[in-house]
Design a protein around this motif. Structure first.
Motif, mmCIF file in Angstrom:
data_model
loop_
_atom_site.group_PDB
_atom_site.id
_atom_site.type_symbol
_atom_site.label_atom_id
_atom_site.label_comp_id
_atom_site.label_asym_id
_atom_site.label_seq_id
_atom_site.Cartn_x
_atom_site.Cartn_y
_atom_site.Cartn_z
ATOM 1 N N GLN A 1 -14.812 5.786 -0.218
ATOM 2 C CA GLN A 1 -13.412 5.873 0.157
ATOM 3 C C GLN A 1 -12.821 4.470 0.138
ATOM 4 O O GLN A 1 -13.422 3.532 0.660
ATOM 5 N N LYS A 2 -11.672 4.330 -0.445
ATOM 6 C CA LYS A 2 -11.000 3.042 -0.466
ATOM 7 C C LYS A 2 -10.212 2.882 0.833
ATOM 8 O O LYS A 2 -9.771 3.861 1.431
ATOM 9 N N GLU B 1 -6.605 -1.398 0.192
ATOM 10 C CA GLU B 1 -6.966 -1.327 -1.230
ATOM 11 C C GLU B 1 -6.053 -0.352 -1.969
ATOM 12 O O GLU B 1 -5.567 -0.662 -3.067
ATOM 13 N N LEU B 2 -5.827 0.816 -1.384
ATOM 14 C CA LEU B 2 -4.972 1.813 -2.023
ATOM 15 C C LEU B 2 -3.542 1.311 -2.172
ATOM 16 O O LEU B 2 -2.914 1.516 -3.214
ATOM 17 N N LEU C 1 5.351 5.093 -4.260
ATOM 18 C CA LEU C 1 5.496 6.538 -4.438
ATOM 19 C C LEU C 1 4.136 7.214 -4.599
ATOM 20 O O LEU C 1 3.881 8.274 -4.011
ATOM 21 N N GLN C 2 3.248 6.624 -5.389
ATOM 22 C CA GLN C 2 1.907 7.197 -5.562
ATOM 23 C C GLN C 2 1.172 7.278 -4.230
ATOM 24 O O GLN C 2 0.521 8.275 -3.931
ATOM 25 N N TYR C 3 1.303 6.241 -3.410
ATOM 26 C CA TYR C 3 0.652 6.240 -2.100
ATOM 27 C C TYR C 3 1.271 7.311 -1.196
ATOM 28 O O TYR C 3 0.564 8.071 -0.541
ATOM 29 N N ILE D 1 -5.006 9.999 -9.819
ATOM 30 C CA ILE D 1 -4.594 8.592 -9.863
ATOM 31 C C ILE D 1 -5.490 7.709 -8.996
ATOM 32 O O ILE D 1 -5.660 6.534 -9.264
ATOM 33 N N VAL D 2 -6.114 8.283 -7.962
ATOM 34 C CA VAL D 2 -6.953 7.511 -7.051
ATOM 35 C C VAL D 2 -8.389 7.421 -7.548
ATOM 36 O O VAL D 2 -8.943 6.335 -7.672
#
Length: 149
Positions: free
Chosen positions: A8-9, A13-14, A21-23, A51-52
């Motif tokens: 898990q990041k 990091e994420l 928006l992706q987050y 994407i992750v």
């Protein structure tokens, strides 16, 4: 290149790797605007990955225009990479779709699709990365070339 996503990041990091928006979509259960997202009208051949984590999720072969403004699919590439949860937010009763490996919020699945299972996977573009058919081998997704033969 396809990365092996083993741990898990962290939030930090994420937030460095993803756009805001992706987050928001993947980690805060957000939704992007309809008809104003990257893949709602994509017609190129290829696959969509988380994407992750980079895990394969959907094929353009199963994509269709549902008229909803988000990329829609009749089925996932691998059902084992998806998990479904009851979502009662906003006074609605829906089935949320999340990726199993990265626990990314992807979107929702409805039972009004055109396929044999009548599934319509309505997925946020911000949760996806598109890998064109001609880049599958270079990016480590060679096993999915058979989908396009």
């Amino acid at each position: 290149m396809r990365e092996n996503w083993k741990k898990q990041k962290t939030v930090e990091e994420l937030k460095k790797e993803l756009t805001p928006l992706q987050y928001e979509v993947t980690k805060q259960n957000g939704t992007e605007p309809p008809f104003q997202n990257e893949y709602w009208d994509n017609t190129e051949e290829g696959i969509y990955v988380d994407i992750v984590s980079g895990e394969p999720l959907f094929s353009s072969k199963d994509q269709y225009d549902a008229g909803c403004g988000w990329p829609s699919f009749t089925k996932p590439i691998q059902r084992s990479e998806l998990k479904e949860n009851l979502d009662t937010s906003f006074g609605m009763r829906r089935i949320e779709v999340r990726s199993k490996t990265a626990d990314s919020h992807l979107g929702h699945v409805f039972d009004d699709g055109p396929g044999p299972d009548h599934a319509r996977y309505c997925i946020n573009s911000a949760a996806l990365r598109f890998v064109p058919k001609d880049k599958l081998k270079d990016e480590g997704y060679e096993e999915f070339l058979s989908l396009f033969r």
